[in-house]
Motif scaffolding. Sequence first.
Motif, mmCIF file in Angstrom:
data_model
loop_
_atom_site.group_PDB
_atom_site.id
_atom_site.type_symbol
_atom_site.label_atom_id
_atom_site.label_comp_id
_atom_site.label_asym_id
_atom_site.label_seq_id
_atom_site.Cartn_x
_atom_site.Cartn_y
_atom_site.Cartn_z
ATOM 1 N N UNK A 246 2.909 -7.605 0.534
ATOM 2 C CA UNK A 246 2.723 -6.224 0.972
ATOM 3 C C UNK A 246 2.092 -5.416 -0.159
ATOM 4 N N UNK A 247 0.918 -4.869 0.077
ATOM 5 C CA UNK A 247 0.184 -4.159 -0.970
ATOM 6 C C UNK A 247 0.973 -2.963 -1.505
ATOM 7 N N UNK A 248 1.690 -2.253 -0.619
ATOM 8 C CA UNK A 248 2.451 -1.094 -1.056
ATOM 9 C C UNK A 248 3.583 -1.503 -2.002
ATOM 10 N N UNK A 249 4.232 -2.610 -1.668
ATOM 11 C CA UNK A 249 5.344 -3.060 -2.503
ATOM 12 C C UNK A 249 4.839 -3.569 -3.849
ATOM 13 N N UNK A 250 3.761 -4.316 -3.822
ATOM 14 C CA UNK A 250 3.215 -4.838 -5.070
ATOM 15 C C UNK A 250 2.732 -3.705 -5.974
ATOM 16 N N UNK A 251 2.169 -2.673 -5.379
ATOM 17 C CA UNK A 251 1.752 -1.510 -6.164
ATOM 18 C C UNK A 251 2.968 -0.799 -6.754
ATOM 19 N N UNK B 9 12.136 1.153 3.758
ATOM 20 C CA UNK B 9 11.022 1.983 4.230
ATOM 21 C C UNK B 9 9.875 1.104 4.714
ATOM 22 N N UNK B 10 9.604 0.021 4.003
ATOM 23 C CA UNK B 10 8.545 -0.896 4.417
ATOM 24 C C UNK B 10 8.899 -1.595 5.723
#
Length: 275
Positions: free
Chosen positions: A139-144, A86-87
């Motif tokens: 990637x901020x989304x992945x780390x979150x 998705x990313x």
Amino acid sequence: MNSSISQLYSQSQGYNNNDNSSNAAGHGNGPLVQLQGRLHTIKSKLQATSDMIDQAIQSCTVVAIDLEDVSDEAKVEEVDQALRKLLDAQYELEVEDALVSGLATGADPDTAIEEYMASRKLSQQRYSSLTDSRKYGGNARYRDFRQQIWDTNHEGEPMPTGGLFGAADNSGNNNEEDDDDVVISGARMTYKCPLTATWLIDPVTSKICNHSFSNTAITDYMRSKGGSCVCPSVGCRSIIHLRDLYPDKVLERKVFNYLRRQEEEEEAATYTLVQ
């Protein structure tokens, strides 16, 4: 998407070649206006697709939290791989959006398609050459996503990330870039609404400052203030509007799991006392 942009420019070329009478009459900008309008439509569709990906990422996070709660590591890994795809798609959309924006703000119709294709190919090559740690580690989304999973059973503890991408990345090189950021600081999440001081119900989160509230409490409060207010969270001075709030399904699931675990612990403690 490539064919759509190509067709738009081909049509623009056709208008410029065949509508000389219109140009002479002072309507030479007509094809350009039509082209920009269609590019704007494409941008809107790209944004809609991006919003769908955002929702899918949130759904993946909710599922991963549930799987982590029952310690199903294999399934968590499957969800992790799905989220990475998705990313990847989100990155491609961002590239497309940037290229379309460039076309819409003024490009030479004679070279636009070639420039678009060349830029797109270069971006894809650069992205493909990145290691997994560089694609997703920053990637901020992945780390979150990983932080949410970690917090399920280790809330308040620092999250180690040194082995997140394995001993070696997908290019065969050691992940030396991860050495400087092995631990993400743990932060204890609050599951109570700042307005009601009770457990969050149907939580929404501000896109501006990331503070969360029970839906009814914050919407009623903001409406009483005319639709916007200073964030009610202690110490925050951000101005937020109703449009800045989004349903936080990840947080909703975390609150549910937290309260369930609390209930199970209380029942276990009561049973022990009875025994």
